[in-house]
Design an enzyme around this catalytic site. Structure first.
Site, PDB file in Angstrom:
ATOM      1  N   GLU A  74      41.605  20.492  85.552  1.00 50.16           N
ATOM      2  CA  GLU A  74      42.258  21.326  86.564  1.00 50.16           C
ATOM      3  C   GLU A  74      41.950  20.890  87.995  1.00 50.16           C
ATOM      4  O   GLU A  74      41.507  21.694  88.817  1.00 50.16           O
ATOM      5  CB  GLU A  74      41.867  22.808  86.352  1.00 50.16           C
ATOM      6  N   ASN A  79      42.808  16.902  82.106  1.00 52.67           N
ATOM      7  CA  ASN A  79      43.438  18.062  81.478  1.00 52.67           C
ATOM      8  C   ASN A  79      43.891  19.029  82.568  1.00 52.67           C
ATOM      9  O   ASN A  79      43.206  19.188  83.581  1.00 52.67           O
ATOM     10  CB  ASN A  79      42.368  18.714  80.582  1.00 52.67           C
ATOM     11  N   HIS A 122      49.349  26.875  78.321  1.00 54.73           N
ATOM     12  CA  HIS A 122      49.206  28.332  78.257  1.00 54.73           C
ATOM     13  C   HIS A 122      50.553  28.914  78.678  1.00 54.73           C
ATOM     14  O   HIS A 122      50.830  29.074  79.860  1.00 54.73           O
ATOM     15  CB  HIS A 122      48.081  28.808  79.186  1.00 54.73           C
ATOM     16  N   GLU A 174      45.591  23.350  74.765  1.00 58.33           N
ATOM     17  CA  GLU A 174      45.156  24.757  74.791  1.00 58.33           C
ATOM     18  C   GLU A 174      46.338  25.696  74.560  1.00 58.33           C
ATOM     19  O   GLU A 174      46.451  26.753  75.196  1.00 58.33           O
ATOM     20  CB  GLU A 174      44.476  25.085  76.131  1.00 58.33           C
ATOM     21  N   ASP A 196      48.829  28.458  73.870  1.00 62.34           N
ATOM     22  CA  ASP A 196      49.041  29.830  73.431  1.00 62.34           C
ATOM     23  C   ASP A 196      50.311  30.345  74.105  1.00 62.34           C
ATOM     24  O   ASP A 196      50.761  29.781  75.098  1.00 62.34           O
ATOM     25  CB  ASP A 196      47.831  30.766  73.638  1.00 62.34           C
TER      26      ASP A 196
HETATM   27  C1  XIL Z   1      38.756  30.120  78.982  1.00 64.62           C
HETATM   28  C2  XIL Z   1      38.133  30.761  77.762  1.00 64.62           C
HETATM   29  O1  XIL Z   1      39.138  30.928  76.797  1.00 64.62           O
HETATM   30  C3  XIL Z   1      37.515  32.086  78.116  1.00 64.62           C
HETATM   31  O2  XIL Z   1      36.772  32.597  77.008  1.00 64.62           O
HETATM   32  C4  XIL Z   1      36.595  31.951  79.323  1.00 64.62           C
HETATM   33  O3  XIL Z   1      36.130  33.220  79.711  1.00 64.62           O
HETATM   34  C5  XIL Z   1      37.325  31.294  80.469  1.00 64.62           C
HETATM   35  O4  XIL Z   1      37.847  30.050  80.044  1.00 64.62           O
HETATM   36  N1  XIL Z   1      41.681  26.451  80.950  1.00 64.62           N
HETATM   37  C6  XIL Z   1      40.623  25.853  80.301  1.00 64.62           C
HETATM   38  C7  XIL Z   1      39.799  26.641  79.373  1.00 64.62           C
HETATM   39  O5  XIL Z   1      40.432  24.632  80.431  1.00 64.62           O
HETATM   40  O6  XIL Z   1      38.461  26.215  79.357  1.00 64.62           O
HETATM   41  C8  XIL Z   1      39.856  28.111  79.677  1.00 64.62           C
HETATM   42  O7  XIL Z   1      39.143  28.813  78.649  1.00 64.62           O
HETATM   43  C9  XIL Z   1      41.288  28.567  79.774  1.00 64.62           C
HETATM   44  C10 XIL Z   1      42.005  27.850  80.868  1.00 64.62           C
END
Ligand code: XIL
Length: 644
Positions: free
Chosen positions: A158, A199, A235, A264, A266
């Site tokens: 990020e 990422n 996400h 990641e 969802d």
């Molecule tokens: C999130 C986790 O899912 C949570 O449990 C935590 O509180 C915060 O981080 N981008 C990422 C992940 O790279 O590491 C994050 O994970 C979600 C967004």
């Protein structure tokens, strides 16, 4: 049979165990990992350490459906190096060990990020911050460099704002963009064989942010910076529409020569579930999987958890939820079927080959109520991979399961002969033939009525936000049945761990919480010693405190020291109080404090705001200080500061 629930599958296995069983689902019914492997892709999930330690249903799905895992939090900086050069790998190792046992790969997440990184890193000078970053990468990546389970890392995470400029993070503001290339070089040096990824989120479609990512990756690779892979977090939310140019975007990155992957995934829905919303969500999942399948350089798809019971979404996006493949009760949703059916091209062969027959179990550590079994491992060649073993008694009843080639039997009757055998199972549910049986007899339990001596007071160490290690002076047993082990209890008298040695590892604890525990020894006849004295320890802060703390050792001398300022910095929501906890080495006592009210419990000190400095606006900070007396030969100081 669709694998609607793990319980149903397990029942089917158990009920058929006495007969000759190959519980082979038809092609369309095999687990996600079977289909993914047949398509040459991984299907991954993020794993949380607490349900992994505590819930069988969670473990069963994690191991049977996925062939790649990412630690949801356990490998982040705040978990692995909460204090400078103090590393804790209990959660990270838990995930890696689980993956190894289940023939899964681990994607390491994440080394350099602006979030979930302790305050001590954020406040360093440029020189020290670069050193801390290189040391952290060398240690964390180095720990798993020779471990074949850990195959890749998110090196930086990020680093962009939405408009494509570099994120104004403490990394960028202190070091400029050079930290990115440095981080990749440090990771390559620590593990030359790991695949190294950058990422980010909101880079799924072609937009300003993904184009900035594209330009950076292109530039870094032209400078021989070892960037091997780009991760697209994905996400998604049904309210923002599907990024229809996902496949095209993945392909343009692939054309740079990098591997791409969904890291990641969802898909959030707003409000409560309806079948229409479930269907829309399922379409998003199907589209993502299809985009990855269509791009040769796309290695696979990782979903950010699998059950709505444990998803970061409701905590992070108010009003949204239900983003994953299974509901709160571990039932599959239409999103599961969508992922499954996208991966299943209908032609791939299902794994119908059972694992090889395991060796005959050998029994050891036999007591009046239990025994340990171990056996020569099986291998699996059918494609779905060895998943574990079931242990049966002579009437064919399954009495234990294991993911490794050993198992512990408990709850047996004294002076009784047990005949047991094992069968291996693979990821598609195929069971091997029965191993040769072994018979052992539990020891007599009736004559020994003498309890072991009382164990010593447990000492807590390696305290993290979710676990701790306890050790104590061992008991002895003179009654004849011999010392069998120890039970660990919390202050309410609930047994929270057992051990066969004079130490135990507690997992699944809550962050920033005081635990009072004691132990009792048990012998082979089941006699329990008196309670040991109790110890109280406090887990460190988790990642949700919303505040950070940085403590400065101002001065010290033989018999004491002053810590000031201790700076408490608030997160984004205004607050009216704060509490800092920290740990005093034994023998240290607080002799004074200012601008805070301190209470001491065991070795844990809690510093709460004074009447006049509890109110902190967004991002605001305040300071306090304290003085400690210590034995004059001692040079240690207070540590483990966390904010809640
Ligand atoms: C999130 C986790 O899912 C949570 O449990 C935590 O509180 C915060 O981080 N981008 C990422 C992940 O790279 O590491 C994050 O994970 C979600 C967004």
């Amino acid at each position: 049979m669709k694998w609607r629930s793990v319980a149903a599958a397990a029942l089917a296995l158990a009920s058929a165990a006495a007969t000759v069983l190959v519980a082979t689902p038809a092609s369309a019914d095999a687990a996600l990992r079977v289909h993914a492997q047949a398509r040459g892709k991984f299907i991954g999930t993020a794993l949380a350490t607490s349900p992994l330690a505590n819930e069988t249903a969670y473990r069963n799905i994690a191991q049977s459906e996925f062939n790649q895992v990412t630690a949801e939090n356990a490998m982040k900086w705040s978990d692995t190096e909460p204090n400078d050069n103090q590393y804790t790998f209990s959660g990270a190792d838990q995930i890696v060990n689980f993956a190894t046992a289940n023939n899964q790969q681990v994607h390491g997440h994440t080394l350099v990020w602006h979030s979930q990184t302790p305050g001590w890193v954020q406040n360093l000078s440029a020189t020290n911050m670069r050193t801390a970053m290189n040391d952290h990468i060398a240690t964390v990546v180095g720990r798993y460099a020779s471990n074949p389970t850990v195959v890749s890392w998110d090196v930086v995470n990020e680093v962009f704002e939405e408009n494509g400029s570099f994120r104004s993070s403490f990394w960028y503001n202190t070091l400029g963009s050079s930290f990115i290339a440095d981080a990749f070089r440090a990771a390559r040096a620590a593990d030359p064989d790991a695949r190294l990824c950058i990422n980010d989120y909101n880079v799924e479609g072609i937009n300003a942010k993904s184009t900035a990512m594209y330009n950076l990756v292109s530039q870094l690779r032209s400078q021989n910076v070892p960037v091997d892979c780009v991760g697209f977090q994905s996400h998604l939310s049904t309210q923002y529409g599907f990024p229809n140019d996902l496949q095209q975007n993945l392909q343009r990155f692939a054309n740079l020569g990098v591997q791409v992957r969904i890291t990641e995934l969802d898909v959030r829905i707003q409000g409560s579930r309806t079948s229409a919303k479930d269907a829309t969500q399922a379409t998003y999942y199907r589209n993502v999987v299809n985009a990855c399948l269509a791009v040769t350089a796309c290695a696979g798809v990782t979903i950010w958890g699998f059950t709505d019971k444990y998803s970061w979404v409701p905590d992070t996006f108010p009003g949204e939820g239900f983003a994953l493949l299974y509901d709160n009760n571990y039932s599959q949703k239409p999103s599961y079927t969508a992922v499954h059916d996208a991966l299943d091209d209908g032609t791939n062969p299902t794994d119908t080959t059972p694992p090889t027959t395991p060796g005959a179990p050998t029994a050891s550590g036999i007591t009046s109520s239990g025994a340990s079994l171990s056996w020569t491992a099986s291998t699996d060649s059918g494609g779905s991979g060895l998943a574990g073993y079931n242990v049966y008694n002579s009437s064919g009843t399954q009495i234990a399961t294991s993911t490794t080639n050993s198992a512990t039997l408990s709850g047996l009757s004294a002076s009784t002969a047990y005949t047991v055998y094992v069968r291996a199972r693979d990821g598609a549910g195929n069971l091997s033939s029965n191993s040769t049986s072994t018979t052992f007899t539990t020891t007599g339990g009736s004559s020994d009525t003498t309890a072991p001596t009382t164990p010593g007071t447990p000492a807590a160490s390696s305290i993290t936000s979710s676990g701790a290690t306890l050790s104590w002076t061992a008991s002895t047993d003179s009654g004849g049945s011999g010392l069998a082990g120890y039970n660990v209890y919390n202050s309410g008298g609930t047994q929270i761990a057992t051990s066969t040695t004079n130490s135990a590892t507690l997992t699944g604890l809550s962050a920033s919480t005081a635990y009072t525990v004691y132990v009792r020894a048990r012998d082979g006849a089941g006699n329990l010693s008196s309670n040991s004295a109790s110890v109280t320890f406090t887990t460190t802060g988790g990642s949700t405190g919303g505040c950070t703390v940085a403590a400065t050792l101002q001065t010290q001398w033989g018999g004491g020291y002053v810590v000031q300022p201790v700076t408490v910095t608030n997160g984004s929501s205004a607050r009216t109080s704060w509490a800092i906890t920290f740990t005093l080495p034994s023998g240290h006592t607080i002799v004074g404090s200012w601008n805070a009210v301190l209470t001491v419990s065991g070795n844990t000190v809690t510093a709460r705001n004074a009447a006049y400095n509890g109110n902190l606006g967004s991002g605001a900070s305040t300071t306090f200080g304290f003085q400690v007396a210590r034995p004059s030969s001692d040079t240690s100081t207070a540590s483990g500061y966390t904010c809640a």
